[in-house]
Design a protein around this motif. Sequence first.
Motif, PDB file in Angstrom:
ATOM      1  N   ALA A 204       0.830  -1.206   0.000  1.00  0.00           N
ATOM      2  CA  ALA A 204       0.000   0.000   0.000  1.00  0.00           C
ATOM      3  C   ALA A 204       0.868   1.261   0.000  1.00  0.00           C
ATOM      4  CB  ALA A 204      -0.920  -0.018   1.227  1.00  0.00           C
ATOM      5  N   GLY A 205       2.164   1.073  -0.226  1.00  0.00           N
ATOM      6  CA  GLY A 205       3.080   2.214  -0.279  1.00  0.00           C
ATOM      7  C   GLY A 205       3.372   2.830   1.076  1.00  0.00           C
ATOM      8  N   ARG A 206       3.203   2.027   2.116  1.00  0.00           N
ATOM      9  CA  ARG A 206       3.444   2.558   3.465  1.00  0.00           C
ATOM     10  C   ARG A 206       4.503   1.754   4.193  1.00  0.00           C
ATOM     11  NH1 ARG A 206      -1.877   4.169   6.789  1.00  0.00           N
ATOM     12  NH2 ARG A 206      -0.187   4.652   8.213  1.00  0.00           N
ATOM     13  N   GLN A 207       5.057   2.378   5.212  1.00  0.00           N
ATOM     14  CA  GLN A 207       6.048   1.682   6.017  1.00  0.00           C
ATOM     15  C   GLN A 207       5.398   1.179   7.298  1.00  0.00           C
ATOM     16  OE1 GLN A 207       9.500   4.079   6.723  1.00  0.00           O
ATOM     17  NE2 GLN A 207      10.831   2.283   6.823  1.00  0.00           N
ATOM     18  N   TYR A 208       5.727  -0.011   7.690  1.00  0.00           N
ATOM     19  CA  TYR A 208       5.158  -0.580   8.918  1.00  0.00           C
ATOM     20  C   TYR A 208       6.064  -0.290  10.103  1.00  0.00           C
ATOM     21  CZ  TYR A 208       3.600  -4.141  12.269  1.00  0.00           C
ATOM     22  OH  TYR A 208       3.169  -4.805  13.406  1.00  0.00           O
ATOM     23  N   PRO A 209       5.580   0.479  11.051  1.00  0.00           N
ATOM     24  CA  PRO A 209       6.387   0.724  12.247  1.00  0.00           C
ATOM     25  C   PRO A 209       6.197  -0.411  13.248  1.00  0.00           C
ATOM     26  CG  PRO A 209       4.405   2.085  12.274  1.00  0.00           C
ATOM     27  CD  PRO A 209       4.263   1.136  11.120  1.00  0.00           C
ATOM     28  N   SER A 210       7.226  -1.191  13.494  1.00  0.00           N
ATOM     29  CA  SER A 210       7.086  -2.365  14.362  1.00  0.00           C
ATOM     30  C   SER A 210       6.801  -1.968  15.812  1.00  0.00           C
ATOM     31  CB  SER A 210       8.376  -3.179  14.346  1.00  0.00           C
ATOM     32  OG  SER A 210       8.766  -3.413  13.026  1.00  0.00           O
ATOM     33  N   PRO A 211       5.985  -2.763  16.489  1.00  0.00           N
ATOM     34  CA  PRO A 211       5.752  -2.495  17.909  1.00  0.00           C
ATOM     35  C   PRO A 211       6.933  -2.997  18.742  1.00  0.00           C
ATOM     36  CG  PRO A 211       4.580  -4.471  17.271  1.00  0.00           C
ATOM     37  CD  PRO A 211       5.264  -3.962  16.029  1.00  0.00           C
ATOM     38  N   TYR A 212       7.029  -2.540  19.948  1.00  0.00           N
ATOM     39  CA  TYR A 212       8.051  -3.040  20.865  1.00  0.00           C
ATOM     40  C   TYR A 212       7.455  -4.146  21.720  1.00  0.00           C
ATOM     41  CZ  TYR A 212      10.649   1.083  19.524  1.00  0.00           C
ATOM     42  OH  TYR A 212      11.307   2.027  18.807  1.00  0.00           O
ATOM     43  N   LEU A 213       8.304  -5.024  22.159  1.00  0.00           N
ATOM     44  CA  LEU A 213       7.850  -6.117  23.020  1.00  0.00           C
ATOM     45  C   LEU A 213       8.437  -5.960  24.416  1.00  0.00           C
ATOM     46  CD1 LEU A 213       6.639  -8.985  23.520  1.00  0.00           C
ATOM     47  CD2 LEU A 213       8.819  -9.895  22.701  1.00  0.00           C
ATOM     48  N   VAL A 214       7.585  -6.060  25.410  1.00  0.00           N
ATOM     49  CA  VAL A 214       8.055  -6.046  26.795  1.00  0.00           C
ATOM     50  C   VAL A 214       7.555  -7.303  27.488  1.00  0.00           C
ATOM     51  CG1 VAL A 214       8.068  -4.817  28.996  1.00  0.00           C
ATOM     52  CG2 VAL A 214       7.954  -3.527  26.854  1.00  0.00           C
ATOM     53  N   LEU A 215       8.479  -8.136  27.903  1.00  0.00           N
ATOM     54  CA  LEU A 215       8.111  -9.316  28.686  1.00  0.00           C
ATOM     55  C   LEU A 215       8.284  -8.945  30.151  1.00  0.00           C
ATOM     56  CD1 LEU A 215      10.032 -12.026  26.637  1.00  0.00           C
ATOM     57  CD2 LEU A 215       7.591 -11.512  26.544  1.00  0.00           C
ATOM     58  N   PHE A 216       7.289  -9.281  30.939  1.00  0.00           N
ATOM     59  CA  PHE A 216       7.402  -8.893  32.348  1.00  0.00           C
ATOM     60  C   PHE A 216       6.819  -9.972  33.243  1.00  0.00           C
ATOM     61  CE2 PHE A 216       3.049  -7.743  33.663  1.00  0.00           C
ATOM     62  CZ  PHE A 216       2.410  -7.738  32.436  1.00  0.00           C
ATOM     63  N   SER A 217       7.103  -9.838  34.527  1.00  0.00           N
ATOM     64  CA  SER A 217       6.447 -10.726  35.479  1.00  0.00           C
ATOM     65  C   SER A 217       5.859  -9.873  36.590  1.00  0.00           C
ATOM     66  CB  SER A 217       7.432 -11.745  36.040  1.00  0.00           C
ATOM     67  OG  SER A 217       8.475 -11.081  36.697  1.00  0.00           O
ATOM     68  N   GLN A 218       4.780 -10.334  37.128  1.00  0.00           N
ATOM     69  CA  GLN A 218       4.054  -9.687  38.225  1.00  0.00           C
ATOM     70  C   GLN A 218       3.374  -8.386  37.808  1.00  0.00           C
ATOM     71  OE1 GLN A 218       6.111  -9.996  42.068  1.00  0.00           O
ATOM     72  NE2 GLN A 218       7.520 -11.391  41.031  1.00  0.00           N
ATOM     73  N   GLY A 219       4.034  -7.276  37.892  1.00  0.00           N
ATOM     74  CA  GLY A 219       3.356  -6.028  37.556  1.00  0.00           C
ATOM     75  C   GLY A 219       4.269  -5.118  36.779  1.00  0.00           C
ATOM     76  N   ILE A 220       3.652  -4.162  36.075  1.00  0.00           N
ATOM     77  CA  ILE A 220       4.478  -3.244  35.291  1.00  0.00           C
ATOM     78  C   ILE A 220       3.741  -1.916  35.100  1.00  0.00           C
ATOM     79  CG2 ILE A 220       3.651  -4.035  33.023  1.00  0.00           C
ATOM     80  CD1 ILE A 220       6.641  -3.775  32.100  1.00  0.00           C
ATOM     81  N   ASN A 221       4.528  -0.840  35.040  1.00  0.00           N
ATOM     82  CA  ASN A 221       3.984   0.478  34.781  1.00  0.00           C
ATOM     83  C   ASN A 221       4.100   0.737  33.279  1.00  0.00           C
ATOM     84  OD1 ASN A 221       2.888   2.908  35.424  1.00  0.00           O
ATOM     85  ND2 ASN A 221       4.774   3.806  36.229  1.00  0.00           N
ATOM     86  N   THR A 222       2.972   0.989  32.618  1.00  0.00           N
ATOM     87  CA  THR A 222       3.000   1.148  31.165  1.00  0.00           C
ATOM     88  C   THR A 222       2.494   2.534  30.766  1.00  0.00           C
ATOM     89  OG1 THR A 222       0.726   0.559  30.564  1.00  0.00           O
ATOM     90  CG2 THR A 222       2.202  -1.261  31.153  1.00  0.00           C
ATOM     91  N   GLY A 223       2.596   2.853  29.495  1.00  0.00           N
ATOM     92  CA  GLY A 223       2.044   4.103  28.983  1.00  0.00           C
ATOM     93  C   GLY A 223       0.535   4.158  29.135  1.00  0.00           C
TER      94      GLY A 223
END
Length: 256
Positions: free
Chosen positions: A71-90
């Motif tokens: 489609a003439g576009r660039q795919y911006p890859s997502p980031y991966l975060v592996l965590f255990s228990q709890g995490i503070n996210t956006g």
Amino acid sequence: MKLGIGGIVVAIIAYFIGGPDLVMSLFSGAGSQPQSEAPIEAGTPSDEAGAFVSHVLGDTEETWTAIFSQAGRQYPSPYLVLFSQGINTGCGQASSAAGPFYCPADNKLYIDLAFFRQLESEFSAQGDFAKAYVIAHEVGHHVQTVLGTSAKVREAQQLSRSEAEVNALQVRMELQADCYAGIWAHHADSARQLVEQGDIDEALTAASAVGDDTIQKRVQGHVNQESFTHGSGAERQQWFRKGYSTGSVDACNTFQ
Ligand SMILES: [Zn+2]
């Protein structure tokens, strides 16, 4: 599922072995000092479960990069975060109980590997492809964010007059993410022959197991369709199948 596909670059920002304190210190705002000096591994995780997640993510990247470039576009890859228990996210504080999720605010995919054990034990969804489906579904939410679908749905939800309306829109979002997961499976199969006999059944079993009706029946003993936020097991299977058979983004218009 055939893995062992080498050479895939995966965007992993950090792989946490430490507990929640360490994780928090990495994600809290400027000025906060890490409480511990425990080692953090950045890069591709080396244990089997983590490596599997990054392989699948790398393969979704290949699929979506190809589709976007058509489609003439660039795919911006997502980031991966592996965590255990709890995490503070956006998107706020998250616990493992939330299951895997994608946060549109920081374009990160959060996965607690404990969920995959739960998928087998509690949801009786066995096999690698069941896990791959879950990852591809979350990547589907990333694609929705990039394409602007997520923002449009949020807007529509703010204008909704009832909780049922808000939920109905959410169901359409979730079913589209299932359809996008199917698109990934289509390409992994046709372009890279990664799909083996029985794989699609594994994904379909997982899709049914995490359907709202299946979960509600199990947890509360009855089903209330108005409170659905992800769709019934049958609907989830139906949309995954649609993405898998067509491989087409246009076929995934769950909002029609
Ligand atoms: Zn979802």
